[in-house]
Design an enzyme around this catalytic site. Structure first.
Site, PDB file in Angstrom:
ATOM      1  N   SER A 118       0.828  -1.206   0.000  1.00  0.00           N
ATOM      2  CA  SER A 118       0.000   0.000   0.000  1.00  0.00           C
ATOM      3  C   SER A 118       0.861   1.255   0.000  1.00  0.00           C
ATOM      4  O   SER A 118       1.972   1.265   0.544  1.00  0.00           O
ATOM      5  CB  SER A 118      -0.851  -0.019   1.263  1.00  0.00           C
ATOM      6  OG  SER A 118      -1.414   1.257   1.498  1.00  0.00           O
ATOM      7  N   TYR A 142      -1.777   0.280  10.093  1.00  0.00           N
ATOM      8  CA  TYR A 142      -2.031  -0.401   8.815  1.00  0.00           C
ATOM      9  C   TYR A 142      -0.785  -0.320   7.921  1.00  0.00           C
ATOM     10  O   TYR A 142      -0.293  -1.331   7.405  1.00  0.00           O
ATOM     11  CB  TYR A 142      -3.246   0.225   8.113  1.00  0.00           C
ATOM     12  CG  TYR A 142      -3.393  -0.221   6.686  1.00  0.00           C
ATOM     13  CD1 TYR A 142      -3.745  -1.534   6.391  1.00  0.00           C
ATOM     14  CD2 TYR A 142      -3.139   0.648   5.620  1.00  0.00           C
ATOM     15  CE1 TYR A 142      -3.853  -1.964   5.084  1.00  0.00           C
ATOM     16  CE2 TYR A 142      -3.240   0.236   4.308  1.00  0.00           C
ATOM     17  CZ  TYR A 142      -3.596  -1.078   4.045  1.00  0.00           C
ATOM     18  OH  TYR A 142      -3.684  -1.505   2.740  1.00  0.00           O
ATOM     19  N   LYS A 146       2.249  -3.255   6.458  1.00  0.00           N
ATOM     20  CA  LYS A 146       2.690  -3.460   5.070  1.00  0.00           C
ATOM     21  C   LYS A 146       4.215  -3.324   4.966  1.00  0.00           C
ATOM     22  O   LYS A 146       4.868  -4.071   4.234  1.00  0.00           O
ATOM     23  CB  LYS A 146       1.988  -2.462   4.141  1.00  0.00           C
ATOM     24  CG  LYS A 146       0.473  -2.654   4.067  1.00  0.00           C
ATOM     25  CD  LYS A 146       0.103  -3.982   3.424  1.00  0.00           C
ATOM     26  CE  LYS A 146      -1.384  -4.260   3.448  1.00  0.00           C
ATOM     27  NZ  LYS A 146      -1.744  -5.561   2.864  1.00  0.00           N
TER      28      LYS A 146
END
Ligand code: UDP
Length: 324
Positions: A118, A142, A146
């Site tokens: 991402s 989040y 990643k």
């Protein structure tokens, strides 16, 4: 030579389902592992195993039975605000379960892997459009998950334990232009989906999170990419990896940004509905501007977007939304 056999984790989800459709159309055999936890798929392209990635033994059994040539790993939690409220859940699922998947891959001796990364890995980039070489400094859990997986893959590739391509998605939106697939989130948080649902009357108003950002109209700017162009990038990346075995990290975006206000006015124009908008405070964890430098993917994979228009993205998503 027969076409590769491809296993998708999260192949029943939003992005995975579009990739599964395109793979099937291109003659690939598709196997899916999905726990169906966050989406309600209308149609599944491929053979589905309803299994959670935390069940490493079951995953290994499937890998040994199906013997895919490559695994495309979509299954993950994806909400920035939720990752701030429930960080452990994010580390456990996005990192912990990816390690379990990689462990099963190693035992089954499968070493080709595509990872759904991402733009959240960049945090607040110093230079925009941001290139793959930029420093990774995520500003929410989040994005951290990643980065962690990317580091694991980078080190494994250096030691020849895996061949991988990490695709750093910018803001994926839109729906299958043929109307068969689209987002089916049980609890959508993304801007375009929420705006369309507000136009449809499902929500009383749309909130704009923050109007005091250092951008021309004060709202955040994102690079919205049509899900079908992203699906095409996966096919190209997969074919590249299978033929060259060269590990890569690639941005997936158009290199153009739109503000929240621009998205809202385009949604109003496309739907013809003037829904209520409420300006509210910033949402935690949101960088002001995220726009891709996409020169690397265009050069290496010869990726040519076909749906590079915010209006087309919103039209296709609206068409889908009206059928829900
Ligand atoms: N956003 C908003 N209202 C909403 C949902 C999102 O103003 O109901 C904003 C959000 O704060 C961010 C941008 O829209 O600036 C894109 O957010 P989204 O959740 O779609 O994607 P993200 O960039 O977080 O992956």
């Amino acid at each position: 030579m027969s076409k590769a056999k491809v296993l998708l984790t999260g192949g029943a989800g939003y992005i995975g389902s579009h990739v599964a459709k395109l793979l099937t159309r291109n003659g690939y055999e598709v196997i899916i592992i999905d726990n169906l936890s966050s989406s309600n798929p209308r149609k599944i392209y491929g053979k589905l195993y309803k299994v959670d990635l935390k069940e490493e033994k079951s995953v290994l059994e499937i890998l040994r039975k199906e013997r895919p040539d490559i695994v495309l790993h979509f299954a993950a939690f994806i909400s920035v605000p939720e990752s701030l409220e429930k960080p452990f859940l994010y580390y456990e699922n996005n990192v912990g379960n990816t390690i379990k998947l990689l462990s099963a891959l190693r035992k089954a001796e499968i070493n080709n892997f595509l990872f759904s990364s991402s733009a959240a890995v960049y945090g607040i980039p110093d230079v925009v459009p941001v290139s793959e070489a930029a420093e990774l400094k995520p500003i929410n859990p989040y994005g951290e998950t990643k980065v962690m997986v990317e580091k694991i893959l980078r080190d494994m590739a250096k030691a020849q334990e895996i061949n991988y391509i990490s695709l750093r998605y910018f803001n994926v939106a839109g729906a299958d232009p043929e109307g068969e697939l689209g987002p089916t989130y049980k609890q959508p948080t993304h801007l375009i989906i929420r705006a369309l649902k507000t136009a449809k009357g499902e929500y009383p108003y749309l909130e704009i999170f923050g109007t005091d950002y250092p951008t021309p109209d004060g709202t955040c700017i994102r690079d919205y990419i049509h899900v079908m162009d992203l699906a095409e990038a996966h096919i190209l990346a997969m074919e590249y990896l299978l033929s060259t075995r060269e590990s890569l990290v690639l941005n997936c975006g158009y290199g153009k940004g739109f503000s929240v206000r621009e998205v809202v006015s385009t949604v109003k124009k496309v739907t013809g509905i003037d829904f209520k908008v409420v300006e509210t405070k910033r949402r935690a964890g949101d960088p002001p501007v995220l726009v891709a430098d996409n020169s690397k993917i265009k050069k290496i994979l010869k990726w040519e977007p076909k749906y590079d228009s915010l209006e087309t993205i919103i039209k296709n998503a609206w068409h889908w939304e009206l059928k829900q």
